[in-house]
Design an enzyme around this catalytic site. Structure first.
Site, PDB file in Angstrom:
ATOM      1  N   HIS A 273      36.834  17.186  68.268  1.00  0.00           N
ATOM      2  CA  HIS A 273      38.203  16.452  68.203  1.00  0.00           C
ATOM      3  C   HIS A 273      38.817  16.534  66.865  1.00  0.00           C
ATOM      4  CE1 HIS A 273      36.560  15.379  72.037  1.00  0.00           C
ATOM      5  NE2 HIS A 273      37.621  14.435  72.243  1.00  0.00           N
TER       6      HIS A 273
ATOM      7  N   GLU B 122      44.574  14.716  66.445  1.00  0.00           N
ATOM      8  CA  GLU B 122      45.217  13.913  67.262  1.00  0.00           C
ATOM      9  C   GLU B 122      45.755  12.792  66.691  1.00  0.00           C
ATOM     10  OE1 GLU B 122      43.946  11.592  71.526  1.00  0.00           O
ATOM     11  OE2 GLU B 122      42.544  12.094  70.073  1.00  0.00           O
TER      12      GLU B 122
ATOM     13  N   ASP C 128      40.314  12.038  79.830  1.00  0.00           N
ATOM     14  CA  ASP C 128      39.927  10.901  80.583  1.00  0.00           C
ATOM     15  C   ASP C 128      40.875  10.516  81.649  1.00  0.00           C
ATOM     16  OD1 ASP C 128      37.626  10.278  78.356  1.00  0.00           O
ATOM     17  OD2 ASP C 128      39.618  10.323  77.421  1.00  0.00           O
TER      18      ASP C 128
END
Length: 327
Positions: free
Chosen positions: A189, A192, A271
């Site tokens: 990740h 973001e 999610d």
């Protein structure tokens, strides 16, 4: 959008239906009502709150049997959205506290539930072991050991999730080197909550094959050009970015600009119940916002299939299923 879909950025616990988590909490007498809103869904105010709610929800999953039940429910829901191939993030931190023996038991239960779902719903699932960035590099090494020791048909990748605002990327290089030596695909990740610098860090220090999110690379033209030239794939989750306030509106999201610049992008839900989305809704909103049609989504799915960490035979079968002719 009824096209068969490939999803590469998906957290197993993060896809837990709220009703399932409430039921498990009732079975254990756990009071977790504070994580739900009036509509029964997960409730939080910001990214930090999201992480806290996520960990509370996960806390009621106590053993391999719970994870088998979770996997079955998640894959049934995912298959109902037309997903035919899924790579889901699974963390040894939540599955046995990074103890290798316990991790094997959890993994066996998850993989068996995935096989049952494949027979019942036609969805092929593979696992990506994730370390949690805000848990620190020492725990990441333990997670990488779990990944390396169980690499194979089901576990095909290693990644890093969690709060990208915490820690120094280079400190996690040992864990990624361990996973690389085990033959696992690598993702992390980045881009973001932190800007283009965070994307460069996972490219340079972790040498990843894919980047989770990565959307803020769009702020740096030189970085966009680098991504386009190297072919590093972005696992983009537009609905997640909008729900968490990374971008205020769908029309502000850079996925179309990145794709037009030659960056390889894919679409996932991250999610889904936390962000009140599904793969079908992601496709529909992208079509409405950017005018994308079936050819665009077919191309996105081909990128995803080619970027999947699965073995060659599985990829060939997936491409055939997506009705792409062999080159």
């Amino acid at each position: 959008m009824t096209l068969p879909k490939v999803e590469l950025h998906h957290h197993l616990e993060g896809a837990a239906p709220p009703a399932l988590i409430r039921d498990m909490a009732r079975m254990r007498g756990a009071d977790i009502g504070g994580i739900f809103g009036p509509d029964g869904g997960y409730a939080y105010r910001d990214f930090t709150g999201f992480l806290a709610v996520y960990e509370v929800a996960t806390s009621v999953l106590k053993g391999p049997e719970d994870y088998a039940r979770l996997t079955g429910a998640v894959l049934e829901n995912t298959a109902a959205q037309g997903v035919v191939y899924l790579e889901t993030f699974i963390s040894p931190d939540f599955c046995g506290g990074r103890d290798l023996g316990a991790w094997r038991e959890y993994l066996h239960a998850i993989a068996e539930a995935a096989r049952v779902a494949e027979r019942a719903h036609g969805i092929v699932t593979r696992g990506i072991v994730t370390c949690i960035r805000h848990f620190g590099p020492a725990m990441a090494r333990d997670a990488a050991l779990c990944a390396a020791e169980t690499a194979g048909d089901f576990i095909v990748g290693f990644g890093m999730a969690g709060d990208e605002r915490r820690g120094v990327v280079a400190d996690f290089a040992y864990a990624f080197d361990m996973a690389r030596e085990a033959g696992l695909g690598l993702t992390a990740h980045a881009g973001e909550w932190e800007g283009p610098t965070s994307v460069r860090a996972v490219l340079d220090d972790l040498r990843v094959d894919r980047i989770g999110h990565g959307v803020r690379a769009a702020e740096d033209p030189a970085l966009v050009e680098r991504l386009a030239q190297t072919g590093v794939v972005l696992e983009i989750c537009p609905g997640s970015n909008i729900a968490l306030g990374v971008y205020p509106r769908w029309s502000d999201h850079p996925i179309a600009r990145l794709r037009a610049a030659g960056v390889k992008v894919t679409v996932s839900t991250d999610d889904p119940p936390f962000f009140h989305t599904t793969m079908t809704q992601e496709y529909d909103r992208l079509a409405q916002t950017f005018g994308w049609g079936e050819d665009d989504f077919a191309a996105l799915n081909r990128v995803a299939a080619e970027a999947a960490f699965c073995d060659t035979a599985t990829r060939a079968a997936l491409l055939k299923r997506l009705e792409f002719a062999d080159d």
